[in-house]
Scaffold this active site. Structure first.
Site: not given
Ligand SMILES: Cc1ncc(C[n+]2csc(CCOP(=O)(O)OP(=O)(O)O)c2C)c(N)n1
Ligand SMILES: [Mg+2]
Length: 694
Positions: A38, A140, A181, A286, A438, A499
């Site tokens: 990235h 994540p 994200g 990205h 949680e 539950h």
């Molecule tokens: C919980 C989770 N869901 C999906 C992903 C897959 N994923 C990695 S980066 C991304 C997009 C993130 O966008 P943003 O946070 O705006 O990052 P930017 O491209 O702007 O650096 C996704 C969906 C992940 N790493 N973690």
């Protein structure tokens, strides 16, 4: 072409810019070389990362585990090249799991060249434990920022217990960078809400507001007003309109440090892929290499030699050494001197700090642990747990935790004198009220544990699903976190299928490195805690019953200390010569014992194996495992109020299982036990079938 040793670019921009562009180009080159990764976000965020590290953070690259260091969390872990670049450029040193310095850099230029390759200390995402200087594993999305709230709670807790007039032993700050994200994920909202409630003014999130995620512009799915949301949470919200303006960034970080009583969110408007003529501000920047042609254009824009790869221009290392290097070394040395004086004045506290840092326990940590007398009526797992937790927390000052609004039911409240609630005005409290959050609870427990506090969290077993992503990271990071999950089977009878956990034990057992323990009676609960407390690098789940379980007569049956082997022969056939083995965990162990007595009375030689933990048992020597479950005895019956998934490994193809195939039902427990066949009579019947006896 490889020109790492090339001279400083002719049109040398000023030093700050040179360092920023070094971070950018290392990131670009590493992603290109790896053919994956990235690049765009490191290109955009190099200035803020540079400013935090070289101008603000108190972090000593020579001693990356110095307890009072500022913490840096890269919650948008996909931008890992930012971290690998700064760890490399600051020459941060490597440390091993025993906290010993290894005498080499945490991330070498070679690691960066081998970004995302096997064994490189520059893996795809930041990995705690694998790379020194990484404060928490991220990738994540949302986990990093949520974990940072735990780190901030920990700092306040440490300050409250250990700081004394003239001795600010703990006064560090936590900086976390988050992308769109991270802020879309629910876990960050839960955590931000709690951080605002607790007024964590040691916590600063920097939101990379680039309006781009993988599928395109955030117009597609994320049009809320983030600033207003965070103001509503009780945060101080600052905005910087230009991610390249390092003076403004430094100023905002200064405002953060002066802000009292609330956390800070800095919204940073940035351009993903900054400097890339064809990819800037697009999702194409990205998650894929820029390509050689585009890289040349970017480098031209940066005033960089277009053909240079992995170039660290002259003066860059020195500039970091003069910035964070000198500042960190000085701060660390001053702190060590301060701790020396503190040690003389407050030796007991200093000893606590030492022990905690090495994840050791204080002398007498297990003194006064309860011993429960045999009792047919018995004690609920959650009650035995509550008693045990209270003794342990009294003995271990830095053991704290709480539940997601179920304390009165999970019995995890610490009630001894002085335990107190952890609140904004009492940051040294031992009871954390996580609220009904949680997921954030588990992430916060990770943050507490990364800060070397011993932490536990609690909810009903069925809601462990809500915490699971952070628990998975606990295991991945090898943190000694503790999750006390009660109502671990159908004991919650009338509440019904919503539950009653069914697949939860199986799914937790599937997490590598997580120890799951389902104790059979009150004394096994005590032994489970005794075992778990001694773990230094392993998380554990305790599956605890809501309803009373008979306290087994340990004079008649084997001692509960057998739990430390994961499984043990609780009751045996005469001459230790069984023809059928009953294997059970938790509440079903006493059913197995009842069935066993009936079988013995009927002349059938049975053995009862209490098997509270697969993970611990599987680590015993083959000889012990064969003693408990002799391979020659194939008439085996497993009884557990849960999905049977995976039990075949102990039961074999000739055995039988009594478990759950559905989601249970809403009814008093007694009726459910009959409906689903958890009765001694049924066990006896099956044993006879297996042995072909009338
Ligand atoms: C919980 C989770 N869901 C999906 C992903 C897959 N994923 C990695 S980066 C991304 C997009 C993130 O966008 P943003 O946070 O705006 O990052 P930017 O491209 O702007 O650096 C996704 C969906 C992940 N790493 N973690
Ligand atoms: Mg984004």
């Amino acid at each position: 072409m490889n020109v790492t040793q090339a001279a400083t670019p002719v049109a040398a921009p000023e030093m700050d810019q040179l360092c920023i562009n070094t971070i950018r180009t290392l990131s670009i080159d590493a992603v290109q070389q790896a053919k994956s990764g990235h690049p765009g976000t490191p290109m955009a965020l190099a200035p803020v990362v540079y400013t935090i590290w070289n101008r603000v953070m108190r972090f000593d690259p020579q001693d990356p585990i110095w307890p009072n260091r500022d913490r840096f969390v890269l919650s948008n872990g996909h931008a890992s090249m930012l971290l690998w670049s700064v760890l490399h450029l600051t020459k941060t040193q490597a440390v091993d799991a025993e906290y010993e310095k290894l005498g080499h850099q945490s991330v070498s230029l070679d690691d960066i060249r081998r970004f995302r390759q096997l064994d490189s200390r520059a893996p795809g995402h930041p990995e705690y434990h694998w790379v020194s200087g990484v404060e928490t594993t991220t990738g994540p999305l949302g986990q990093g920022v949520a974990t940072s709230v735990g780190m901030a709670i920990a700092q306040k807790w440490l300050a409250s217990r250990y700081n004394r007039p003239g001795f600010n032993i703990f006064d560090y700050n936590i900086y976390a960078i988050a992308g769109d994200g991270c802020l879309m994920e629910g876990v960050s909202s839960e955590a931000a809400s709690l951080a605002g409630h607790l007024g964590l003014d040691n916590l600063c999130w920097i939101y990379d507001n680039n309006q781009i995620t993988i599928e395109g512009n955030t117009r597609l799915a994320f049009t809320e007003d983030v600033a207003t949301r965070f103001i509503a949470y009780g945060w101080n919200v600052l905005r910087i309109g230009d991610a390249n303006d390092i003076e403004r960034i430094e100023h905002a970080l200064g405002v953060f440090r002066k802000t009292q009583g609330r956390p800070t969110l800095i919204i940073l408007d940035s351009h993903i892929g900054y400097g890339s003529p064809n990819k800037q501000d697009t999702s194409a920047a990205h998650g894929e290499p820029l390509g050689d042609d585009e890289i040349r254009l970017c480098k031209r824009n940066y005033g960089w030699p277009e053909e240079a790869k992995f170039l660290v221009p002259e003066g860059v290392y020195e500039h970091f050494a003069a910035g964070i290097g000198a500042r960190g070394e000085r701060a660390c040395a001053e702190w060590k001197e301060l701790l020396g004086a503190y040690r003389a004045k407050y030796p007991a506290f200093a000893t606590e700090i030492d022990l905690m840092q090495r994840r050791e326990l204080p002398a007498g940590w297990d003194r006064d642990l309860p011993i429960f007398p045999a009792d047919a009526k018995g004690v609920a797992g959650r009650d035995a747990s509550g008693k045990t937790l209270n003794v342990l927390a009294r003995n271990i000052p830095w053991f704290l935790g709480g539940s997601a609004d179920l304390g009165p039911s999970t019995k995890t409240l610490l009630t001894f004198e002085g335990a107190g609630d952890l609140e904004a005005n009492n940051p040294g409290g031992r009871n954390i009220h996580f609220g009904i959050r949680e997921h954030a609870m588990a992430a916060i427990i990770n943050g507490l544990s990364l800060s070397k506090l011993r932490a536990f969290g609690s909810t009903f077993m069925v809601f462990s699903d809500y915490a699971r992503p952070a628990m998975r990271l606990s295991a991945l990071m090898e943190l000694p976190t503790i999750f006390a999950f009660t109502h671990e089977a159908m004991g919650d009878g009338e509440d019904g299928p919503t539950h009653q956990p069914v697949e939860h034990l199986a799914s937790l057992r599937a997490i590598p490195g997580l120890i799951v323990l389902r104790p059979a009676d009150a004394n096994e609960v005590v032994e489970a805690y005794r075992y778990v407390m001694q773990l230094r690098h392993t998380p554990a789940v305790l599956a605890l019953s809501r309803q009373p379980l008979p306290t087994l007569d340990r004079k008649k049956y084997a001692p509960a200390s057998g739990l430390a082997q994961g499984a043990y022969i609780l009751a045996d056939a005469p001459g230790a010569n069984p023809e059928v083995i009953l294997i059970a965990s938790g509440s079903e162990v006493s059913l197995a014992v009842e069935a066993h007595e009936k079988l013995l009375a009927g002349g059938i030689r049975s053995r009862v194996v209490s098997l509270p933990s697969w993970e611990i048992f599987d680590h015993q020597p083959q000889e012990y495992r064969d003693k408990v479950l002799p391979p020659g005895i194939t008439a085996r019956i497993m009884i557990e109020q849960a999905s049977m998934f995976g039990w075949e490994r102990y039961v074999g193809s000739s055995g039988r299982m009594i478990g759950m195939k559905t989601f249970g039902a809403s009814a008093p427990l007694k009726e459910l036990l009959t409906k689903f066949g958890f009765e001694p009579g049924r066990i006896v019947e099956i044993a006879k079938e297996l042995l072909r006896k009338p």
